[in-house]
Design an enzyme around this catalytic site. Structure first.
Site, PDB file in Angstrom:
ATOM      1  N   HIS A 142       0.857  -1.273  -0.048  1.00 46.43           N
ATOM      2  CA  HIS A 142      -0.133  -0.092   0.131  1.00 46.43           C
ATOM      3  C   HIS A 142       0.855   1.266  -0.039  1.00 46.43           C
ATOM      4  CE1 HIS A 142      -3.996   1.824   1.701  1.00 46.43           C
ATOM      5  NE2 HIS A 142      -3.815   2.171   0.611  1.00 46.43           N
ATOM      6  N   GLU A 143       0.447   2.303  -0.943  1.00 39.98           N
ATOM      7  CA  GLU A 143       1.265   3.418  -1.055  1.00 39.98           C
ATOM      8  C   GLU A 143       2.859   3.458  -1.212  1.00 39.98           C
ATOM      9  OE1 GLU A 143      -0.114   6.218  -1.499  1.00 39.98           O
ATOM     10  OE2 GLU A 143      -2.097   5.460  -0.913  1.00 39.98           O
ATOM     11  N   GLY A 144       3.056   2.201  -2.044  1.00 41.77           N
ATOM     12  CA  GLY A 144       4.422   1.939  -2.587  1.00 41.77           C
ATOM     13  C   GLY A 144       5.164   0.768  -1.768  1.00 41.77           C
TER      14      GLY A 144
END
Length: 591
Positions: A442-444
Site C-alpha cells: 500500500h502506497e508503494g
C-alpha cells in the site's frame, strides 16, 4: 475485551517524550491543553473499543459483495461505527476551524486515530482515505470546492478516495491512460479505468469524492501531462455521474474494506447529457502529480502508523495469551510433578515478545515523531520550518516501509507465541497478519521507497537531508553520552550512523546509477534500523529518571533492539559498500 493499544505507552510518547503540550503555546493550537488532548484520546479509545473492535472479526468473515441492484453490500456495523466516528467530530480533528475542524495538532490526531487502526483496520480505512482527500482539496482547491466537497467530508456525509493506479499502470504513473477533455462549462470529461481503489464504491455515505489522476491535452509525455480532478459519484445536483463499479477485488486481508475496479465515462450512467464522467480540475492543469504527492506523502506516514497499530494489537494479544497459557516447565527444572508454567516464563517466548515490543513501540515513536514534524512545519517560520519539512521528507520512506516490514514480523511472532492456536481463525492474530500484509504494498512497495530514499531523499539539496538527519541523531547521541545507562547505546548508534553516511557516499561515487541503486531496498532497511535505534535512544533518555515496570520494560526493549537488531546493519552496509551487482547482472533467461 483485551487491550489493543497501550494508553500508557501513548501518554509516555506524547507527554513525557515529545511534550506535545508545548504546542499549545503556538497560535494555531492555543485553544487546546492537556485536558482537550486527553479528552480526544479518551473519546477515541471509547468509540474504538465499543464500536470498532466488536465487528473486526465479523467484517473479516463477511466480505463485501455486489447485490442484484448493483449496490455494494456491507455488514451494518461498519456504517454504524463510521457514523459514530463522524458524529464525534473525529474526521475533522486537525483541520482548520474555519472549515469545521478542531485544529488539533497532527500528532494528537494521529495518536487518537491509532486506537481505531488497532481495533479495526478495515473499517478505519474508509476514514483514512477521506481525511487524505479532504486535506488535499483544502490545500489546493478553490473556496467553492472546499464548500462543496471538503465540508461534507469532514461531517462524514461524503467519503473520499484516491484514484491513481490502472490495470496496466500500477506504480508507473507516467503510463496512465485515463484522459480528461475540457468541456464548455469549465468542467472536464473523464474517461478511463482505475484499479485497486480502496473505498471505491459503497453505500456508507451520500456521496464518494474520487480524486482522479488523468492526462489533459497539451501536457506532454509522462508525468508532466498529469492533472488532478474531483470526480464525484453524484454531481452537486444529485444526478449520478458516469462512475461505474466494474468489480470488487478479493483480498487476503482488510476484507471489510471495499477495493474496486472503476470505469470512468464508459456510458453506464449518462452524466450531464454527454459522454464521459464529469470532473472538476484541482489547481492548475498538468500539476496533478505534485498535488497528489501531498496526499500520498500523508498517506505513506499513515500507512506506517496503520502497520504499527496492527502489529501493536498482535503484540498485546500475544502478551495476554502468554501470561495465561500454561505449557512446559523451565529448562532447569524437569520435575514432572511440578505444575506447568505460563508461556511467558520461557526465555524464547520472552525473546519473541521483546522483539515485538521493540518493533511496535519503536515504530510508534517514529510515526508520532513524523506527525510532530508536520506540526512543526505548519506552525514554524523560516529556517525552522524548512528544516522540519526537509527532515520529514527524508524520514517518510522509512516511516512508511520500516513498520510495514517489521510490525508485520510482530504479527508473525504473535502467531508463533500462540502456537497452533495462532494459526486458527478462532484467535485474532491470524487476521492481524493478513490485514498487515497489505501495508508493505500500500502506497508503494519497499522497492519503491528504497529508490526514493537512496535515489532522491538523501542526495537532494546536495545531501542536506542526510546531513540534517545525521545532525539530529548526533544531538541525541551527545545527550545520551552524559549518562552511564545510555552511553554504550550512544556509541553503537554513532558507529552505525557513520557507516550509513560513509556507505551513502560510496554508493554515489560509482558514477553508475544502476549499481548505486541495485540494493536500495537493503539500504532502506539498514537506514530504518539506524533511525529506529535513534527512536529507542530518545525513549531511553526520556525514561532515564523513572522507575517501575513500565520504564523497565522500555529499557528491556531498547536493550533487545541494540543487542539483536542494530548489529544486523553491519553486514548490510558491507554488502552495500561492496557495490555488488548480482541483481543487476542477473539475466531474465536464468530464471
Amino acid at each position: 475485551m483485551a487491550e489493543f493499544l497501550s494508553r500508557r505507552d501513548l501518554d509516555f510518547l506524547l507527554y513525557e517524550w515529545l511534550d506535545v503540550v508545548e504546542l499549545t503555546k503556538r497560535e494555531r493550537f492555543a485553544e487546546h491543553s492537556r485536558d482537550t488532548f486527553d479528552a480526544v484520546l479518551d473519546l477515541s479509545a471509547d468509540i474504538a473499543t465499543k464500536c470498532f473492535a466488536p465487528h473486526n472479526k465479523k467484517g473479516d468473515q463477511s466480505v463485501p459483495s455486489v447485490g442484484p441492484d448493483g449496490k455494494v453490500v456491507l455488514i451494518d456495523e461498519i456504517k454504524d461505527a463510521l457514523d459514530t466516528f463522524s458524529e464525534a467530530g473525529l474526521m475533522a480533528g486537525p483541520f482548520d476551524e474555519a472549515i469545521g475542524g478542531m485544529q488539533l495538532p497532527t500528532v494528537v490526531a494521529q495518536a487518537s486515530l491509532s486506537f481505531f487502526r488497532a481495533a479495526n483496520p478495515s473499517t478505519t480505512a474508509y476514514t483514512f482515505l477521506t481525511v487524505g482527500s479532504a486535506n488535499l482539496v483544502a490545500e489546493y482547491g478553490t473556496e467553492e470546492q472546499i464548500d462543496t466537497w471538503v465540508r461534507p467530508m469532514l461531517e462524514g456525509r461524503y467519503f473520499g478516495t484516491m484514484c491513481l493506479s490502472e490495470p496496466d499502470a500500477g506504480s508507473s504513473l507516467a503510463d496512465i491512460t485515463t484522459k480528461a477533455v475540457p468541456a464548455d462549462d469549465g468542467s472536464y470529461r473523464i474517461t478511463g479505468t482505475k484499479m485497486w481503489i480502496t473505498g471505491g464504491d459503497h453505500e456508507l455515505t451520500e456521496n464518494i469524492v474520487h480524486l482522479v489522476l488523468a492526462k489533459a491535452p497539451g501536457g506532454g509525455q509522462g508525468v508532466k501531462g498529469i492533472s488532478l480532478f474531483i470526480v464525484p459519484k453524484f454531481l452537486p445536483d444529485g444526478t449520478r455521474n458516469d462512475v461505474a463499479l466494474v468489480s470488487l477485488n478479493h483480498k487476503m486481508g482488510n476484507n471489510a474494506t471495499t477495493n474496486a475496479l472503476l470505469n470512468f465515462g464508459d456510458g453506464t450512467h449518462q452524466a450531464a447529457g454527454g459522454p464521459g464522467a464529469v470532473g472538476y480540475l484541482v489547481g492548475e492543469e498538468h500539476k496533478g502529480l505534485a498535488y497528489m504527492f501531498h496526499m500520498m506523502n500523508e498517506a505513506r506516514m499513515v500507512v506506517g502508523l496503520q502497520a504499527t497499530a496492527t502489529g501493536y494489537a498482535g503484540y498485546l494479544a500475544s502478551v495476554d495469551y502468554a501470561k495465561q497459557r500454561t505449557q512446559g516447565r523451565p529448562v532447569d527444572d524437569k520435575d514432572p510433578s511440578r505444575a506447568p508454567v505460563t508461556l511467558i516464563e520461557h526465555a524464547d517466548v520472552k525473546r519473541m515478545l521483546l522483539a515485538q515490543k521493540s518493533y511496535v513501540e519503536g515504530a510508534f515513536a517514529l510515526g508520532l515523531y513524523c506527525a510532530m514534524l508536520v506540526d512543526e512545519g505548519r506552525t514554524s517560520l523560516g529556517a525552522e520550518r524548512d528544516r522540519a519539512h526537509l527532515l520529514l521528507d527524508v524520514l517518510t520512506p522509512i516511516a512508511k516501509s520500516w513498520p510495514a516490514q517489521w510490525c508485520l514480523e510482530a504479527n508473525n511472532l504473535a502467531i508463533q507465541v500462540h502456537g497452533g492456536y495462532g494459526y486458527t481463525k478462532e484467535f485474532d492474530v491470524e487476521q492481524g497478519y493478513r490485514d498487515n500484509r497489505l501495508n508493505a504494498i500500500h502506497e508503494g512497495t519497499h522497492g519503491i521507497h528504497g529508490l526514493d530514499l537512496l535515489g532522491r531523499k538523501v542526495v537532494m539539496q546536495d545531501g542536506a537531508g542526510l546531513t540534517l538527519l545525521a545532525q539530529k541523531i548526533d544531538q541525541t547521541v551527545e545527550k545520551a553520552m552524559e549518562s552511564d545507562g545510555t552511553a554504550t547505546y550512544a556509541k553503537e548508534l554513532r558507529q552505525a550512523l557513520r557507516r550509513l553516511v560513509d556507505v551513502t557516499a560510496t554508493l554515489w561515487a560509482t558514477g553508475d546509477i544502476a549499481t548505486t541503486l541495485a540494493n536500495s531496498t537493503i539500504y532502506l532497511e539498514a537506514a530504518g534500523h539506524v533511525v529506529v535505534a535513534w527512536m529507542w535512544l530518545e525513549q531511553l533518555i526520556a525514561a532515564s529518571d523513572h522507575h517501575g515496570d513500565f520504564y523497565d520494560g522500555k529499557r528491556a526493549a531498547a536493550q533487545y533492539f541494540y543487542a539483536y537488531e542494530l548489529p544486523k546493519v553491519g553486514p548490510q552496509f558491507d554488502l552495500l559498500a561492496s557495490l555488488d551487482r548480482t541483481t543487476v547482472d542477473a539475466q531474465a533467461s536464468w530464471f
